[in-house]
Design a protein around this motif. Structure first.
Motif, mmCIF file in Angstrom:
data_model
loop_
_atom_site.group_PDB
_atom_site.id
_atom_site.type_symbol
_atom_site.label_atom_id
_atom_site.label_comp_id
_atom_site.label_asym_id
_atom_site.label_seq_id
_atom_site.Cartn_x
_atom_site.Cartn_y
_atom_site.Cartn_z
ATOM 1 N N TRP A 229 0.849 -1.186 0.000
ATOM 2 C CA TRP A 229 0.000 0.000 0.000
ATOM 3 C C TRP A 229 0.889 1.242 0.000
ATOM 4 C CZ3 TRP A 229 -5.004 -0.802 -0.791
ATOM 5 C CH2 TRP A 229 -5.550 -2.037 -0.438
ATOM 6 N N PHE A 230 0.512 2.241 -0.798
ATOM 7 C CA PHE A 230 1.297 3.473 -0.918
ATOM 8 C C PHE A 230 0.373 4.683 -0.822
ATOM 9 C CE2 PHE A 230 3.639 0.239 -3.248
ATOM 10 C CZ PHE A 230 4.958 0.447 -2.856
ATOM 11 N N THR A 231 0.905 5.774 -0.233
ATOM 12 C CA THR A 231 0.221 7.059 -0.310
ATOM 13 C C THR A 231 0.841 7.846 -1.457
ATOM 14 O OG1 THR A 231 1.768 8.229 1.138
ATOM 15 C CG2 THR A 231 -0.057 7.041 2.204
ATOM 16 N N LYS A 232 0.223 8.969 -1.800
ATOM 17 C CA LYS A 232 0.761 9.764 -2.908
ATOM 18 C C LYS A 232 2.116 10.368 -2.567
ATOM 19 C CE LYS A 232 -1.279 14.233 -1.740
ATOM 20 N NZ LYS A 232 -2.022 15.404 -2.237
ATOM 21 N N ASP A 233 2.460 10.421 -1.264
ATOM 22 C CA ASP A 233 3.729 11.014 -0.847
ATOM 23 C C ASP A 233 4.886 10.016 -0.819
ATOM 24 O OD1 ASP A 233 2.562 13.555 -0.423
ATOM 25 O OD2 ASP A 233 1.780 12.867 1.511
ATOM 26 N N ASN A 234 4.600 8.721 -0.982
ATOM 27 C CA ASN A 234 5.697 7.747 -0.959
ATOM 28 C C ASN A 234 5.591 6.763 -2.122
ATOM 29 O OD1 ASN A 234 3.538 6.114 -0.087
ATOM 30 N ND2 ASN A 234 4.864 4.863 1.209
ATOM 31 N N LEU A 235 5.157 7.276 -3.260
ATOM 32 C CA LEU A 235 4.959 6.415 -4.421
ATOM 33 C C LEU A 235 6.291 5.883 -4.956
ATOM 34 C CD1 LEU A 235 2.255 8.335 -6.507
ATOM 35 C CD2 LEU A 235 1.964 6.189 -5.239
ATOM 36 N N PRO A 236 6.303 4.636 -5.401
ATOM 37 C CA PRO A 236 7.479 4.106 -6.081
ATOM 38 C C PRO A 236 7.484 4.605 -7.523
ATOM 39 C CG PRO A 236 5.756 2.466 -6.098
ATOM 40 C CD PRO A 236 5.223 3.645 -5.321
ATOM 41 N N THR A 237 8.375 4.094 -8.345
ATOM 42 C CA THR A 237 8.327 4.410 -9.774
ATOM 43 C C THR A 237 7.034 3.852 -10.349
ATOM 44 O OG1 THR A 237 10.731 4.266 -9.919
ATOM 45 C CG2 THR A 237 9.502 4.155 -11.989
ATOM 46 N N ILE A 238 6.287 4.685 -11.076
ATOM 47 C CA ILE A 238 4.984 4.265 -11.607
ATOM 48 C C ILE A 238 5.033 4.204 -13.130
ATOM 49 C CG2 ILE A 238 3.692 5.103 -9.608
ATOM 50 C CD1 ILE A 238 3.035 7.628 -11.126
ATOM 51 N N PRO A 239 4.004 3.624 -13.763
ATOM 52 C CA PRO A 239 4.032 3.421 -15.219
ATOM 53 C C PRO A 239 4.175 4.712 -16.020
ATOM 54 C CG PRO A 239 2.321 2.084 -14.208
ATOM 55 C CD PRO A 239 2.821 3.004 -13.139
ATOM 56 N N GLU A 240 4.586 4.552 -17.273
ATOM 57 C CA GLU A 240 4.757 5.683 -18.180
ATOM 58 C C GLU A 240 3.414 6.326 -18.534
ATOM 59 O OE1 GLU A 240 7.749 5.252 -21.421
ATOM 60 O OE2 GLU A 240 7.675 3.152 -20.842
ATOM 61 N N PRO A 241 3.426 7.589 -18.982
ATOM 62 C CA PRO A 241 2.188 8.312 -19.289
ATOM 63 C C PRO A 241 1.333 7.686 -20.386
ATOM 64 C CG PRO A 241 4.003 9.848 -19.037
ATOM 65 C CD PRO A 241 4.608 8.475 -19.031
ATOM 66 N N LEU A 242 1.916 6.827 -21.225
ATOM 67 C CA LEU A 242 1.130 6.281 -22.334
ATOM 68 C C LEU A 242 0.092 5.269 -21.883
ATOM 69 C CD1 LEU A 242 2.029 3.136 -23.385
ATOM 70 C CD2 LEU A 242 4.167 4.353 -23.736
ATOM 71 N N SER A 243 0.206 4.742 -20.654
ATOM 72 C CA SER A 243 -0.652 3.645 -20.220
ATOM 73 C C SER A 243 -1.856 4.118 -19.426
ATOM 74 C CB SER A 243 0.149 2.655 -19.367
ATOM 75 O OG SER A 243 0.492 3.255 -18.131
ATOM 76 N N ILE A 244 -2.932 3.340 -19.475
ATOM 77 C CA ILE A 244 -4.123 3.665 -18.694
ATOM 78 C C ILE A 244 -3.832 3.527 -17.204
ATOM 79 C CG2 ILE A 244 -5.113 1.335 -18.742
ATOM 80 C CD1 ILE A 244 -7.880 2.691 -19.032
ATOM 81 N N ALA A 245 -2.853 2.678 -16.847
ATOM 82 C CA ALA A 245 -2.458 2.566 -15.439
ATOM 83 C C ALA A 245 -2.016 3.923 -14.909
ATOM 84 C CB ALA A 245 -1.330 1.545 -15.297
ATOM 85 N N ARG A 246 -1.224 4.626 -15.702
ATOM 86 C CA ARG A 246 -0.755 5.951 -15.291
ATOM 87 C C ARG A 246 -1.912 6.950 -15.274
ATOM 88 N NH1 ARG A 246 4.180 8.568 -15.139
ATOM 89 N NH2 ARG A 246 3.841 10.722 -14.502
ATOM 90 N N MET A 247 -2.826 6.842 -16.221
ATOM 91 C CA MET A 247 -3.978 7.749 -16.263
ATOM 92 C C MET A 247 -4.820 7.613 -15.000
ATOM 93 S SD MET A 247 -5.172 7.164 -20.212
ATOM 94 C CE MET A 247 -3.945 7.021 -21.521
ATOM 95 N N ILE A 248 -5.040 6.368 -14.558
ATOM 96 C CA ILE A 248 -5.834 6.144 -13.348
ATOM 97 C C ILE A 248 -5.092 6.700 -12.131
ATOM 98 C CG2 ILE A 248 -6.916 4.407 -11.872
ATOM 99 C CD1 ILE A 248 -7.154 2.608 -14.347
ATOM 100 N N LEU A 249 -3.790 6.451 -12.064
ATOM 101 C CA LEU A 249 -2.999 6.968 -10.945
ATOM 102 C C LEU A 249 -2.972 8.492 -10.934
ATOM 103 C CD1 LEU A 249 -0.022 4.465 -10.903
ATOM 104 C CD2 LEU A 249 -1.526 4.972 -8.969
ATOM 105 N N ASP A 250 -2.781 9.095 -12.113
ATOM 106 C CA ASP A 250 -2.756 10.565 -12.178
ATOM 107 C C ASP A 250 -4.084 11.148 -11.745
ATOM 108 O OD1 ASP A 250 -0.134 10.661 -13.001
ATOM 109 O OD2 ASP A 250 -0.588 10.929 -15.118
ATOM 110 N N ASP A 251 -5.176 10.499 -12.107
ATOM 111 C CA ASP A 251 -6.504 10.965 -11.711
ATOM 112 C C ASP A 251 -6.645 10.941 -10.198
ATOM 113 O OD1 ASP A 251 -9.429 11.551 -12.460
ATOM 114 O OD2 ASP A 251 -9.653 9.738 -11.247
#
Length: 258
Positions: A229-251
């Motif tokens: 489990w992660f908060t927005k302040d301790n996120l690991p490296t996350i997926p690149e902007p091209l992926s929907i995974a990143r879109m959901i996280l950015d949202d």
């Protein structure tokens, strides 16, 4: 009349250099040599009506100062969104074309019937491009989210729980099953986020958000190597902007920042 030519060599696409940027070759004739056996696919035109052609070549273009080969994924950072999405569709159709040369029923050669279908020259069986549908979900627990590292990831970034939809299964059932199988936890309040073509080689990603409903993390060791489990302040490296995974996280990040 000029056409966009989406030229691929395996999974690399040929880009045309324009100033300090790149685009897709736009010309009346193909920008590469076409052989008698080269199959040129007609693809849905782009929004302004410009025709689109897709072609696969055997060897990459390496000796032309106008062109440069680029992987389909990194082309996201060089092309407009419209051209990148069209490149993905072209690659999916070329992949389908290359894998449907012969009938799966009788083994006879297949022949193009329409721009997106083939018909067997012997028994008449018809085939169309097919998508492998997968779900992807961001699980929330208060101000934390569940992120995982799959064993097939090439770098150390963390992503979302994801998996293919099985035969006879709804999207919602697939989300609950994948989360339970891969992490051992239960979820509730499933919410649709959006979908994304994923032409690597022929997928459709369907994104969701969900809330934690109980259980401890027990990773499916054959699929995942890490998960937490992660908060927005301790996120690991996350997926690149091209992926929907990143879109959901950015949202999620943007909403929790308000």
């Amino acid at each position: 009349m000029k056409k966009y030519w989406f030229v691929f060599c395996k999974t690399d696409i040929m880009l045309e250099k324009v100033g300090k940027g790149y685009t897709i070759p736009l010309s009346e004739e193909a920008p590469v040599t076409l052989h008698p056996w080269t199959h040129v696919l007609n693809v849905t035109p782009i929004e302004d009506g410009t025709e689109v052609k897709a072609v696969m070549i055997d060897q990459p273009i390496t000796d032309n100062p106008l062109y440069e080969m680029c992987g389909l994924r990194p082309s996201f950072y060089h092309l407009s969104k419209e051209l990148y999405l069209k490149a993905g569709k072209c690659h999916e159709l070329l992949y389908w074309d290359n894998n449907t040369n012969f009938c799966g029923v009788c083994g006879a050669p297949m022949k193009m019937h329409t721009d997106i279908s083939k018909r067997c020259t012997n028994c008449g069986k018809e085939v169309w491009p097919q998508l492998a549908t997968a779900i992807i979900v961001l699980v929330h627990r208060g101000n934390e989210v569940l992120l995982v590292h799959a064993r097939n990831f090439k770098t150390d970034f963390y992503g979302l729980v994801a998996g293919f939809v099985e035969t006879g299964e709804t999207l919602e059932e697939a989300v609950h099953r994948e989360v339970k199988e891969e992490t051992g936890i239960e979820i509730k309040n499933l919410r649709y986020f959006g979908s994304q073509p994923w032409p690597y080689p022929c997928g459709l990603m369907v994104g969701f958000n969900a809330d934690y409903d109980g259980g401890d993390i027990h990773l499916q060791q054959s699929e995942l190597s890490k998960g937490a489990w992660f908060t927005k302040d301790n996120l690991p490296t996350i997926p690149e902007p091209l992926s929907i995974a990143r879109m959901i996280l950015d949202d999620w990040i943007n909403k929790t920042s308000i």
